[in-house]
Motif scaffolding. Sequence first.
Motif, PDB file in Angstrom:
ATOM      1  N   VAL A 305       0.785  -1.356  -0.044  1.00  0.00           N
ATOM      2  CA  VAL A 305       0.098  -0.126   0.004  1.00  0.00           C
ATOM      3  C   VAL A 305       0.708   1.154  -0.268  1.00  0.00           C
ATOM      4  CG1 VAL A 305      -0.327   0.394   2.441  1.00  0.00           C
ATOM      5  CG2 VAL A 305      -2.011   0.976   1.038  1.00  0.00           C
ATOM      6  N   SER A 306       2.144   1.333   0.499  1.00  0.00           N
ATOM      7  CA  SER A 306       3.084   2.353   0.440  1.00  0.00           C
ATOM      8  C   SER A 306       3.246   2.732  -0.931  1.00  0.00           C
ATOM      9  CB  SER A 306       4.159   2.119   1.156  1.00  0.00           C
ATOM     10  OG  SER A 306       4.923   1.107   0.630  1.00  0.00           O
ATOM     11  N   ALA A 307       3.191   2.019  -1.920  1.00  0.00           N
ATOM     12  CA  ALA A 307       3.337   2.227  -3.513  1.00  0.00           C
ATOM     13  C   ALA A 307       2.139   2.874  -4.081  1.00  0.00           C
ATOM     14  CB  ALA A 307       3.786   1.072  -4.119  1.00  0.00           C
ATOM     15  N   SER A 308       1.040   3.080  -3.228  1.00  0.00           N
ATOM     16  CA  SER A 308      -0.346   3.554  -3.765  1.00  0.00           C
ATOM     17  C   SER A 308      -0.386   5.209  -3.889  1.00  0.00           C
ATOM     18  CB  SER A 308      -1.455   3.135  -2.944  1.00  0.00           C
ATOM     19  OG  SER A 308      -1.557   3.936  -1.640  1.00  0.00           O
ATOM     20  N   ALA A 309      -1.177   5.636  -4.766  1.00  0.00           N
ATOM     21  CA  ALA A 309      -1.041   7.285  -5.020  1.00  0.00           C
ATOM     22  C   ALA A 309      -1.450   7.756  -3.641  1.00  0.00           C
ATOM     23  CB  ALA A 309      -2.198   7.464  -6.104  1.00  0.00           C
ATOM     24  N   ALA A 310      -2.842   7.150  -2.856  1.00  0.00           N
ATOM     25  CA  ALA A 310      -3.082   7.809  -1.685  1.00  0.00           C
ATOM     26  C   ALA A 310      -1.876   7.905  -0.436  1.00  0.00           C
ATOM     27  CB  ALA A 310      -4.181   7.090  -1.003  1.00  0.00           C
ATOM     28  N   HIS A 311      -1.145   6.996  -0.688  1.00  0.00           N
ATOM     29  CA  HIS A 311      -0.010   7.080   0.529  1.00  0.00           C
ATOM     30  C   HIS A 311       1.198   7.774   0.080  1.00  0.00           C
ATOM     31  CE1 HIS A 311       3.121   5.227   3.311  1.00  0.00           C
ATOM     32  NE2 HIS A 311       2.183   4.611   4.013  1.00  0.00           N
TER      33      HIS A 311
END
Length: 775
Positions: A305-311
């Motif tokens: 999830v650290s690679a997601s846009a929101a993160h």
Amino acid sequence: LSVCFGGWRVREAKNLPTYPGPNKMRDCYCTVNLDREEVFRTKIVEKSLCPFYGEDFYCEIPRSFRHLSFYIFDRDVFRRDSIIGKVAIQKEDLPKYHNRDTWFLLQHVDADSEVQGKVHLELRLSEVITDTGVVCHKLATRILECQGLPIVNGQCDPYATVTLAGPYRQKTKVKKKTNNPQFDEVFYFEVTRPCSYSRKSHFDFEEEDVDKLEIRVDLWNASNLKFGDEFLGELRVPLNVLRQSSSYEAWYFLQPRDNGSKSLKPGDLGSLRLNVVYTEDHVFSSDYYSPLRDLLLRSADVEPVSASAAHVLGEVCREKQEAAVPLVRFFLHYGRVVPFISAIANAEVQRTQDPNTIFRGNSLTSKCIDETMKLAGMHYLHVTLKPTIEEICQSHKSCEIDPVKLKDGENLENNMENLRQYVDRIFTVITKSGVSCPTVMCDIFFSLREAAAKRFQDDLDVRYTAVSSFIFLRFFAPAILSPNLFQLTPHHTDPQTSRTLTLISKTIQTLGSLSKSKWDFGLWCGEGAGYAPSPDIHPRTYPVHNRFMIKRAQGRKRFGMKNFKKRWFRLTNHEFTYQKSKDQPLCSIPIENILAVEGLEEESFKMKNMFQVIQPERALYIQANNCVEAKAWIDVLTKVSQCNKKRLTVYHPSAYLNGHWLCCRASSDTAPGCSPCTGGLPANIQLDIDGDRETERIYSLFNSYMSKLEKMQEACGSRSVYDGPEQEEYSTFIIDDPQETYKTLKQVIAGVAALEQEHAQYKRDKFKKTKYGSQ
């Protein structure tokens, strides 16, 4: 759509001038104003020349304004409160102070400097032939309208005066009770004399003297008082604006009078420390945001999830709160807030080494949960705390337990007993409030509990402390401490009540942090009666409530008797069923078919403790064993069905018998209800959030932190190539998968660049169409 959002933290004032009396001290408060309109007021700090406020206020700014102003007032019990000084920040200067603490010198306040509003003015120079056939030039000055004039003493009766060179002035009609008057009046002035007319110039002045001639427009508020009319502002337009054309039209901001009162020396009135946040966005239609929106909505499913846009947004923003506010609103609107928070919470738990520090920092997870609780939990907060808070404010019982602060006549033991009773009451209503907790909060708490329990399997208490850190320390305790900020009280509480609430809040925080105390957290976390997690969090069916009760036959069979029979009722998070014993169900009602759950008037069947479960085609009438059980069933059935899209807003409080409804006498069994529904939350929170607006805010944040996005890209390349100790400048970023993160960053930067081009074009088009005489 243009949207302005403002936030300000009024920190403290210092070195205020002493009161001209033997006491010297002042009782001061601070107001926040859009121009002269007050929008917020702090508490009163008594007997101080360096008052500390420490109060935050955030709001959408609903209108245009020129100055964000902060006034320091000295309270006077017997007369009108007096203004000590003000800080006025021009709208265009707000970005200079964005989100950083700044000390401002207080300025002197006088009526001539308090100006707001603008005037729409048209000037036209025309040739006029006199009766003798001689040509002269006259100036036509047309006052079309004004906007945004101040409201003075509850009203505004404006008029304008127009002056060219000399004392002679002309006056418009007075427009009653409006701060946006439509005048549309024209005034004529002779500019050139026939005898000196020259074709070289429009004016009877030398070319270099033209700038000296100007039209002056003054705005006044008509008053019936003996003190005379009140000055609202002026504008001065040099006639050289007509050099290129014989007509000119523009909007002008009103300005202060040149001969206004002189201010005192800087620093004579003291200083005020502020932290101001201001954003202004233009929101396009939905299709403009599709690439960025789709990228954000995939965030919960990205691994890691650290690679997601929101993160990534949380990583580049200077403060996590800055990213959390639009992200939570965005995901709430699209129904994805629980999966997203669950994903980032699980990732944070995996990085946590000590169970005692779980969710204790100001991480993106904790800020997102805080914001979700603010948005979704306000109704829950009011239902739980408001009755007790109101009683505390009205009773004025002393709870001071510090011997140094005890007043004359107060007894320490009595005060301690008062405090114990208040804490006991509030603690009890909190721990029994699970059934009222919004579904979205319960879903989040369930995911926190599961993640914590899985990560720290040897610590049996961590599943409870993971939730208590939010429900007690970050939700209920702040609301008890500052009830006016959560609309639990209409105004600031008096000093004694404020001290009582402080003591209660601190005690509740202490109780909430005790790891061995589990209380009834099942109501929040998915255990036992009261709540079961939603299917998208955990697919299994959990029993929520079950009991023997009496139900009336629903008339499913054409010739069946509509009598009452005892049945075993069972509620899960998927269905509501009843059966003869604890065997196979005779009837199953899916949760999505429950349109409302309400009490039933006793007169319907001459039976007490009855309630109804309303379905699309009929209502199921049920009698509980007692009033407490009836209330519990209504609450829990309402709780599990409150997010159904087709929930009713009105219902029939009585039964349909003998061909009509007993309550309203309507003959059709499908007639709409006659009373408003009482159960559940008010409007669906999704309806109150504009998804495009939140996407625009997220774009704006990405755009303002573009340099950090590019540096994060560099960090991904550096880590993936060298795979060694990361450079110091990259150490602030969480990058678990450099390749995936780089891919996301590339898409974010491309999406932001496309939107930036659209904004640039919009601004170019806007300035072509808008003409201002003054900015």
